[in-house]
Scaffold this motif. Structure first.
Motif, short mmCIF file in Angstrom:
data_model
loop_
_atom_site.label_atom_id
_atom_site.label_comp_id
_atom_site.label_asym_id
_atom_site.label_seq_id
_atom_site.Cartn_x
_atom_site.Cartn_y
_atom_site.Cartn_z
N LEU A 12 4.41 6.48 -11.58
CA LEU A 12 3.00 6.27 -11.90
C LEU A 12 2.71 4.78 -11.75
N ALA A 13 1.65 4.45 -11.00
CA ALA A 13 1.37 3.06 -10.65
C ALA A 13 0.11 2.56 -11.33
N ASP A 14 0.30 1.74 -12.37
CA ASP A 14 -0.83 1.05 -13.00
C ASP A 14 -0.99 -0.29 -12.29
N ALA A 42 -2.94 -3.26 -3.75
CA ALA A 42 -1.52 -3.55 -3.90
C ALA A 42 -0.67 -2.29 -3.74
N LEU A 43 -1.13 -1.18 -4.29
CA LEU A 43 -0.37 0.06 -4.18
C LEU A 43 -0.23 0.48 -2.72
N TYR A 44 -1.36 0.56 -2.01
CA TYR A 44 -1.34 1.09 -0.66
C TYR A 44 -1.04 0.04 0.41
N GLU A 69 3.56 3.81 7.24
CA GLU A 69 3.87 5.14 7.78
C GLU A 69 3.90 6.22 6.71
N ASP A 70 3.90 5.82 5.43
CA ASP A 70 3.87 6.81 4.34
C ASP A 70 2.46 7.26 3.99
N LEU A 71 1.46 6.68 4.66
CA LEU A 71 0.07 6.93 4.28
C LEU A 71 -0.74 7.40 5.48
N ARG A 74 -9.10 11.71 -7.60
CA ARG A 74 -8.09 12.17 -8.54
C ARG A 74 -6.87 11.24 -8.50
N PRO A 75 -5.97 11.36 -9.49
CA PRO A 75 -4.82 10.44 -9.53
C PRO A 75 -3.74 10.73 -8.50
N GLU A 76 -3.71 11.95 -7.92
CA GLU A 76 -2.71 12.25 -6.90
C GLU A 76 -2.88 11.34 -5.68
N THR A 77 -1.79 10.98 -5.05
CA THR A 77 -1.81 10.16 -3.85
C THR A 77 -1.22 10.96 -2.69
N PRO A 78 -1.29 10.46 -1.45
CA PRO A 78 -0.68 11.18 -0.32
C PRO A 78 0.84 11.31 -0.42
#
Length: 549
Positions: free
Chosen positions: A280-282, A287-289, A296-298, A480-484
């Motif tokens: 979980l990234a606060d 910065a996260l993405y 390549e993860d996105l 929503r909080p879900e990411t790819p």
């Protein structure tokens, strides 16, 4: 190996960690700074005898938040304290609009501006009372808040439906013109809208100003007794009582992704911390993405959208140790925890226009905090621990004050801007500067050095404007909080519902992780459906439940 790794020990990260620990997960929180709290901490940096909140101070959203209430932080030492008045907005002609938890006091204050304005405020308050429970649940639960939104729609029909909805999306200037005859009501609404980055002419600023005003009316603008860090301390103690661990001085440089799933994190010191179930990234969205994950993860579309991500304004703050109470020209301001300093709605518009054009304001709108008035433990008897903050452009094109400020914010520019802030205070409190024992300046680069989430001094995790809210936050279709990346959840103010200390982004991320652990491999819609059995009844909840959406 912990079940979950939480990046960042700000309030959202700590809330997320607590909810996961409530569900029986083992949790490790990694924090870059030497102490937890992010923007919620205090020190004695202005004077050894004075407690100063480093970033945030007043917490109406925390007081109203069902997320925070569900944690029962009073059992872990948190105590709230209130000033006699919630907020005051004085004018240089001696008039003053006052927001107070007593409805009669607020209404009488506005009635002094124009006959009938007290009744107009009561009507706005009646509207709030009608929709408050469902509105708060809709705000503090994952997007879309299906059941809360449905109930809210029913209540809206009972209070005028589309007419009320229209009122809430109005610019605050137009809302004030329609609802009040005098200036007072508009001052309260517009000043509160500028707690975010919403100018008086911005669509939706009326609704945001109304929400913040009504939160103050119902809950006040409370402060943690002893300093902002008391809230952080309670969250940490609660987490540790459940077996959770907070490790400070641990900067995360990379999220480890294996087979499309977040498997853990790597620290700047070279340590890999494996996560058994989730990360979980606060952290700030760019910065996260843009830093913690490989491109390549996105999806390419998300990376393209993030180039349009908009920060909220940069922030400039001054803390003071004062030898006596602030000598306000308007007596009512003396009892307010928060004081808004702008000489009318037109001056607020002028300030916002200067920011929009890259101009450092010459008469900066200031939010002024009287901390000893709100909490007598903050400084010795007869003194005041105080602060003011204002906003400045991220990219400075010119200086309206004609002192050649460039936005470099070196030592000289910091002193010039701090003097400008003090002159603004002097307009409403002649003799203020003679009371200053010492001051501490926190410029935009300083904010970022204290908490990397506060990019360039932006304190709300991104603009609160309508184009970056709800299902547009932080990018279109990502409400929503879900990411790819499977097992990775956005838990910061960059996620819905955005900035403020209320814990909702962290709680939403924790709930999403818990749901996914119960139904691995399902799509978002399938996970939502998995919360009910075939008869339509809700399945048993996991952990501390504060989501009524």
């Amino acid at each position: 190996m912990p079940d979950a790794v939480v990046i960042g020990a700000g309030p959202n990260g700590l809330v997320a960690a607590n909810l996961l620990a409530d569900a029986g997960w083992s949790v490790a929180v990694l924090e870059e700074q030497p102490e937890p709290g992010g923007a919620v901490r205090h020190d004695r940096g202005a004077d050894p005898d004075f407690v100063s909140d480093v970033c945030s101070s007043f917490y109406p959203l925390a007081a109203a938040s069902p997320v925070v209430a569900g944690l029962r932080l009073d059992r872990h030492g948190l105590r709230w304290s209130h000033a006699p008045h919630v907020l005051a907005h004085p004018l240089t002609d001696g008039r003053c609009a006052v927001l107070d938890r007593r409805l009669d006091v607020t209404a009488d204050s506005l009635e002094a501006f124009a006959r009938g304005d007290g009744a107009a405020w009561r009507r706005l308050h009646d509207m709030w009372q009608t929709i408050r429970p469902d509105l708060l649940n809709a705000l503090f639960t994952p997007f879309p808040p299906i059941r809360s939104a449905a109930r809210l729609a029913v209540r809206l029909r009972g209070t005028g439906g589309l007419r009320m909805a229209r009122t809430l999306v109005l610019p605050v200037r137009r809302m004030a013109e329609e609802e009040f005859r005098g200036e007072g009501g508009g001052l309260l609404l517009a000043g509160n809208a500028l707690h975010a980055d919403l100018a008086p002419e911005a669509a939706g600023s009326g609704g945001f100003g109304w929400l913040m005003s009504m939160l103050g009316q119902s809950y006040g603008f409370p402060v943690p007794a002893g300093g902002a860090g008391a809230l952080t301390g309670a969250l940490v103690r609660r987490l540790e009582s459940l077996g959770g661990v907070v490790r400070c001085g641990q900067r995360v440089d990379r999220i480890v992704v294996r087979d499309g799933r977040a498997a853990g994190v790597r620290t700047a010191g070279g340590e890999t911390v494996t996560a058994g179930r989730a990360v979980l990234a606060d952290v700030a969205v760019p910065a996260l993405y843009g830093e913690l994950l490989e491109p390549e993860d996105l999806p390419a579309e998300l990376l393209s959208d993030l180039r349009r991500f908009q920060w909220d304004f940069a922030t400039f703050k001054v803390d003071w140790a004062l030898d006596g109470p602030v000598p306000w020209r308007c007596e009512q301001a003396a009892g307010a925890g928060t004081v808004h300093l702008a000489d009318g709605l037109n001056e607020l518009t002028r300030f916002a226009a200067q920011l929009a054009t890259g101009t450092v304001p010459d008469r900066p709108f200031c939010l002024f905090g009287q901390m000893t008035t709100a909490d007598p433990t903050r400084s010795p008897d007869g003194t005041e621990s105080a602060w003011a903050y204002t906003h400045v452009p991220h990219e400075v094109a010119r200086d309206a004050g004609e002192e050649s400020l460039t936005g470099a914010w070196d030592g000289t520019e910091q002193e010039v801007m701090a003097d400008r802030v003090e002159r603004q205070v002097e307009r409403f409190a002649p003799g203020f500067r003679a009371l200053i024992r010492s001051r501490r300046i926190i410029a935009p680069p300083t904010f970022q050095s204290l908490d990397r989430n506060l990019h360039g001094g932006a304190i709300n995790g991104g603009t609160a404007a309508m184009h970056q809210q709800l299902f547009f936050r932080p990018a279109p279709g990502t409400g929503r909080p879900e990411t790819p990346v499977r097992g990775l959840y956005l838990a910061s103010a960059g996620a819905h519902p955005g900035g403020g200390v209320h814990g909702a982004p962290g709680a939403n991320a924790a709930r999403a992780a818990l749901r996914r652990s119960l139904a691995p491999g399902l799509t978002g819609a399938q996970r939502l459906l998995s919360r009910r059995d075939r008869t339509g009844r809700r399945r048993p909840d996991t952990g501390t439940r504060t989501d009524r959406g």
